[in-house]
Scaffold this active site. Structure first.
Site, short mmCIF file in Angstrom:
data_model
loop_
_atom_site.label_atom_id
_atom_site.label_comp_id
_atom_site.label_asym_id
_atom_site.label_seq_id
_atom_site.Cartn_x
_atom_site.Cartn_y
_atom_site.Cartn_z
N ASP A 1 0.80 -1.24 0.00
CA ASP A 1 0.00 0.00 0.00
C ASP A 1 0.83 1.28 0.00
N CYS B 1 -16.14 -13.60 -13.44
CA CYS B 1 -17.36 -12.97 -12.91
C CYS B 1 -18.58 -13.40 -13.72
N CYS C 1 -22.27 -7.72 -6.66
CA CYS C 1 -21.58 -6.64 -5.92
C CYS C 1 -22.13 -5.27 -6.34
N CYS D 1 -24.28 -3.03 -3.46
CA CYS D 1 -23.52 -1.94 -2.82
C CYS D 1 -24.51 -0.89 -2.31
N CYS E 1 -16.00 -1.60 4.84
CA CYS E 1 -17.24 -2.25 4.40
C CYS E 1 -16.87 -3.51 3.63
N CYS F 1 -19.52 -5.83 -0.78
CA CYS F 1 -19.25 -6.33 -2.13
C CYS F 1 -18.38 -7.59 -2.10
N CYS G 1 -20.21 -11.91 -2.85
CA CYS G 1 -19.51 -12.49 -3.99
C CYS G 1 -19.47 -14.02 -3.88
C1 B12 Z 1 -6.89 3.65 -2.54
C2 B12 Z 1 -7.34 2.29 -2.09
C3 B12 Z 1 -8.66 2.14 -1.71
C4 B12 Z 1 -9.72 3.22 -1.95
C5 B12 Z 1 -10.15 3.17 -3.44
C6 B12 Z 1 -10.64 1.77 -3.86
C7 B12 Z 1 -10.27 1.34 -5.23
N1 B12 Z 1 -11.09 0.45 -5.75
O1 B12 Z 1 -9.25 1.74 -5.80
C8 B12 Z 1 -10.83 2.82 -0.92
C9 B12 Z 1 -10.59 3.57 0.39
C10 B12 Z 1 -12.26 3.08 -1.35
C11 B12 Z 1 -10.50 1.35 -0.72
C12 B12 Z 1 -11.42 0.43 -0.26
C13 B12 Z 1 -11.15 -0.90 -0.07
N2 B12 Z 1 -9.94 -1.50 -0.13
CO1 B12 Z 1 -8.37 -0.61 -0.82
N3 B12 Z 1 -6.79 0.07 -1.53
C14 B12 Z 1 -6.41 1.21 -2.04
C15 B12 Z 1 -4.95 1.19 -2.51
C16 B12 Z 1 -4.09 1.82 -1.41
C17 B12 Z 1 -4.70 1.87 -3.85
C18 B12 Z 1 -5.67 1.42 -4.95
C19 B12 Z 1 -5.64 2.33 -6.13
O2 B12 Z 1 -4.59 2.67 -6.64
N4 B12 Z 1 -6.82 2.75 -6.55
C20 B12 Z 1 -6.94 3.64 -7.62
C21 B12 Z 1 -7.84 3.08 -8.74
C22 B12 Z 1 -7.59 3.88 -9.99
O3 B12 Z 1 -7.51 1.75 -8.98
P1 B12 Z 1 -8.49 0.70 -9.66
O4 B12 Z 1 -9.82 0.62 -9.10
O5 B12 Z 1 -7.68 -0.54 -9.76
O6 B12 Z 1 -8.59 1.43 -11.08
C23 B12 Z 1 -8.82 0.79 -12.19
C24 B12 Z 1 -10.24 1.04 -12.66
O7 B12 Z 1 -10.66 2.33 -12.35
C25 B12 Z 1 -10.05 0.75 -14.09
N5 B12 Z 1 -10.67 1.60 -15.06
C26 B12 Z 1 -10.66 2.94 -15.22
N6 B12 Z 1 -11.31 3.28 -16.31
C27 B12 Z 1 -11.73 2.10 -16.88
C28 B12 Z 1 -12.46 1.86 -18.02
C29 B12 Z 1 -12.76 0.52 -18.32
C30 B12 Z 1 -13.52 0.29 -19.57
C31 B12 Z 1 -12.36 -0.56 -17.48
C32 B12 Z 1 -12.69 -1.98 -17.79
C33 B12 Z 1 -11.62 -0.28 -16.32
C34 B12 Z 1 -11.33 1.05 -16.07
O8 B12 Z 1 -8.64 0.84 -14.42
C35 B12 Z 1 -7.95 1.33 -13.30
C36 B12 Z 1 -6.52 0.81 -13.30
O9 B12 Z 1 -6.51 -0.58 -13.41
C37 B12 Z 1 -4.72 -0.36 -2.65
C38 B12 Z 1 -3.26 -0.80 -2.48
C39 B12 Z 1 -2.49 -0.58 -3.77
N7 B12 Z 1 -1.37 0.13 -3.70
O10 B12 Z 1 -2.91 -1.02 -4.82
C40 B12 Z 1 -5.67 -0.92 -1.59
C41 B12 Z 1 -6.37 -2.27 -1.87
C42 B12 Z 1 -6.89 -2.25 -3.28
N8 B12 Z 1 -7.51 -2.26 -0.97
C43 B12 Z 1 -7.76 -3.40 -0.48
C44 B12 Z 1 -8.91 -3.68 0.34
C45 B12 Z 1 -8.90 -4.97 1.13
C46 B12 Z 1 -9.98 -2.76 0.39
C47 B12 Z 1 -11.38 -2.99 1.02
C48 B12 Z 1 -11.93 -4.39 0.82
C49 B12 Z 1 -11.29 -2.66 2.54
C50 B12 Z 1 -12.62 -2.71 3.29
N9 B12 Z 1 -13.10 -3.91 3.64
O11 B12 Z 1 -13.21 -1.71 3.60
C51 B12 Z 1 -12.22 -1.90 0.29
C52 B12 Z 1 -12.88 -2.43 -0.98
C53 B12 Z 1 -13.65 -1.39 -1.76
C54 B12 Z 1 -13.65 -1.67 -3.26
N10 B12 Z 1 -14.68 -2.34 -3.75
O12 B12 Z 1 -12.70 -1.28 -3.95
C55 B12 Z 1 -6.78 -4.48 -0.94
C56 B12 Z 1 -7.45 -5.36 -1.99
C57 B12 Z 1 -7.01 -6.80 -1.98
C58 B12 Z 1 -7.65 -7.56 -3.11
N11 B12 Z 1 -7.88 -8.84 -2.91
O13 B12 Z 1 -7.95 -7.01 -4.14
C59 B12 Z 1 -5.60 -3.60 -1.48
C60 B12 Z 1 -4.85 -4.17 -2.68
C61 B12 Z 1 -4.63 -3.37 -0.29
C62 B12 Z 1 -3.67 -4.54 -0.07
N12 B12 Z 1 -2.39 -4.27 -0.04
O14 B12 Z 1 -4.06 -5.68 0.06
N13 B12 Z 1 -9.23 1.07 -1.07
S1 SF4 Z 2 -20.02 -10.44 -6.85
FE1 SF4 Z 2 -17.99 -11.34 -7.30
S2 SF4 Z 2 -18.34 -12.68 -9.06
FE2 SF4 Z 2 -20.10 -11.34 -8.90
S3 SF4 Z 2 -19.58 -9.63 -10.26
FE3 SF4 Z 2 -18.95 -9.02 -8.22
S4 SF4 Z 2 -16.81 -9.60 -8.11
FE4 SF4 Z 2 -17.67 -10.70 -9.86
S1 SF4 Z 3 -16.89 -1.55 0.06
FE1 SF4 Z 3 -17.97 -2.33 -1.75
S2 SF4 Z 3 -20.12 -2.55 -1.11
FE2 SF4 Z 3 -19.12 -1.31 0.43
S3 SF4 Z 3 -19.58 0.78 -0.25
FE3 SF4 Z 3 -17.54 0.25 -1.10
S4 SF4 Z 3 -17.95 -0.57 -3.13
FE4 SF4 Z 3 -19.90 -0.54 -2.01
#
Ligand code: B12
Ligand code: SF4
Ligand code: SF4
Length: 396
Positions: A137, A192, A198, A202, A245, A248, A252
């Site tokens: 992270d 998926c 999910c 949400c 939270c 999601c 799953c």
């Molecule tokens: C910032 C961050 C958050 C933020 C933003 C979440 C997010 N989805 O990015 C917040 C605070 C909301 C968060 C929440 C959570 N997080 Co977090 N978070 C991070 C962190 C530090 C950086 C992630 C990042 O760079 N996000 C920025 C965005 C841009 O990334 P992205 O979603 O992958 O973006 C992609 C999409 O937007 C996509 N995209 C954009 N445009 C388009 C267009 C198309 C057509 C498509 C297909 C895709 C696409 O491409 C982007 C690049 O791939 C990482 C650690 C790390 N360094 O990676 C942990 C990490 C992702 N988190 C983690 C966890 C556990 C969580 C939570 C489950 C915690 C909880 N229980 O509350 C939640 C889950 C929420 C969720 N559904 O995402 C774990 C996930 C482990 C795993 N198995 O995946 C990580 C990897 C930490 C770790 N070291 O383990 N998190």
């Molecule tokens: S709930 Fe799990 S299997 Fe279903 S769409 Fe979301 S990430 Fe994919």
């Molecule tokens: S952790 Fe997942 S279910 Fe909870 S608010 Fe964020 S995206 Fe929605």
């Protein structure tokens, strides 16, 4: 000392990862150009909210050589944190707040980092020219995208990395290495299918499209990363989530049979398990730090955490909380005073008692903070509006 071949280095990385507790591991190439462009579009749309650290050094994310000039490959590891221990109090009562599974045990950052450094140390024992840098992270790395390249799994529609065996309840870590190591096969399939659980479940509609989370709506961001007030339109959607939270992930199907963690450290700690809202709201700063020492919960900071507890109290609509909320209306932190006013109004919607309104009006005469004054005025407005409606209903 003889130098190890790249093929045996690959095998050694896998063996050492297992030995140090990581259930899954792989080697990724370090170029993330396509993913980086998507990342930039995500940032430019404002989805990162106030997470300034995501906006800084964004160019490093596409090029890990810029992060550390010696980088030639990346070892990506995953470690399960799921616990099968169910907190029965939580399922039966709204007197309790929900803490995300990952935060109920000990903090993972230092733990994973230490283990990655042990792997590095043992790699160096076979070849002392091996250098590395470990990240969990802490650096601008797209960990989930690297993990896909390392063959660990696919990105689910909730944006989390999913593995067919582990589901998604695992943490990721990265060890950058100064050696060219054959890459693992990137994960190509997406399992998926037609599932959209999910997205549909949400509570705040934060998953705006498959794989894209608008963090500003995500409860995890609101309760952990956001420092100021929770936007009013999202408060009632947050239920009793007081830190993170898991919805999601809970819904799953890939998590249904996911195995339990092998690390005692990640199992819920007795102190963290007691999330009685009435007790939590009475914590002072010192007892907050003592209770959650060594867990990720400290990241929310004292006033941020109590703000979350107040949202859960308001959403519970329990009359019993009103007395305590009158006290927190005088708390020294404005963030706590403002959210107390909101929680009072949420509960008062059901109670037609004048003293509730008087206590807010009374506070208005002494309050100095502009945002808190606005919250109290809005709370008073909300109470008169709902009471008027209920009086009209009575007349009918
Ligand atoms: C910032 C961050 C958050 C933020 C933003 C979440 C997010 N989805 O990015 C917040 C605070 C909301 C968060 C929440 C959570 N997080 Co977090 N978070 C991070 C962190 C530090 C950086 C992630 C990042 O760079 N996000 C920025 C965005 C841009 O990334 P992205 O979603 O992958 O973006 C992609 C999409 O937007 C996509 N995209 C954009 N445009 C388009 C267009 C198309 C057509 C498509 C297909 C895709 C696409 O491409 C982007 C690049 O791939 C990482 C650690 C790390 N360094 O990676 C942990 C990490 C992702 N988190 C983690 C966890 C556990 C969580 C939570 C489950 C915690 C909880 N229980 O509350 C939640 C889950 C929420 C969720 N559904 O995402 C774990 C996930 C482990 C795993 N198995 O995946 C990580 C990897 C930490 C770790 N070291 O383990 N998190
Ligand atoms: S709930 Fe799990 S299997 Fe279903 S769409 Fe979301 S990430 Fe994919
Ligand atoms: S952790 Fe997942 S279910 Fe909870 S608010 Fe964020 S995206 Fe929605």
């Amino acid at each position: 000392m003889t130098k190890i071949t790249t093929k045996s280095l690959y095998e050694k990385c896998q063996i050492l990862s297992k030995k140090h507790g990581f259930e899954i591991s792989g080697i990724a190439s370090i170029s993330l150009k396509k993913e980086h462009l998507r990342y930039l579009s995500w940032i430019n749309k404002g989805y990162a909210g106030e997470m300034e650290y995501l906006k800084k050094n964004s160019e490093l994310r596409s090029n890990l050589e810029k992060l550390w000039p010696n980088t030639k490959s990346a070892l990506v590891v995953g470690i399960q944190y799921k616990s099968n221990k169910k907190n029965t109090k939580l399922s039966s009562s709204s007197n309790y707040g929900k803490i995300a599974e990952y935060a109920q045990g000990g903090d993972y950052h230092k733990f994973i980092k230490k283990r990655l450094l042990r792997i590095l140390k043992e790699l160096k024992e076979s070849d002392n020219s091996i250098e590395g840098r470990s990240f969990v992270d802490t650096a601008p790395i797209l960990e989930r995208d690297l993990a896909v390249k390392a063959g660990l799994g696919w990105k689910g529609k909730n944006s989390l990395l999913l593995n067919r065996v582990l589901g998604s309840y695992f943490f990721l870590g990265v060890l950058l290495l100064n050696k060219e190591i054959p890459n693992s096969n990137p994960f190509k399939e997406n399992h998926c299918g037609t599932c959209v659980e999910c997205i549909e479940k949400c509570p705040t509609e934060a998953i705006i499209a498959p794989e894209i989370v608008d963090a500003r709506r995500c409860i995890s961001y609101l309760t952990i990363e956001l420092r100021g007030p929770i936007p009013r339109h999202l408060r009632t959607m947050m239920g009793n989530h007081i830190f993170g939270c898991d919805i999601c992930q809970i819904v799953c199907p890939w998590n249904e049979k996911a195995p339990e963690t092998q690390q005692n450290r990640f199992l819920p700690r007795p102190k963290t398990e007691d999330t009685n809202l009435e007790k939590l709201i009475q914590l002072d700063e010192k007892s907050f730090r003592e209770k959650f020492q060594g867990t990720a919960i400290l990241r929310a900071k004292y006033d941020g955490f109590l703000r979350n507890v107040l949202i859960a109290m308001g959403n519970s609509q329990k009359k019993e909380y009103l007395n305590i909320l009158r006290k927190t209306l005088r708390h020294r932190y404005p963030l706590i005073r403002g959210h107390s006013a909101w929680a009072i109004a949420e509960i008062a919607k059901k109670e037609n008692e004048n003293w509730i309104r008087f206590s807010l009006e009374d506070r208005l005469t002494v309050e100095k903070d502009e945002w808190v004054i606005e919250e109290i005025e809005l709370a008073l407005g909300e109470i008169s509006r709902t009471n008027k409606v209920s009086l009209e209903v009575e007349k009918i």
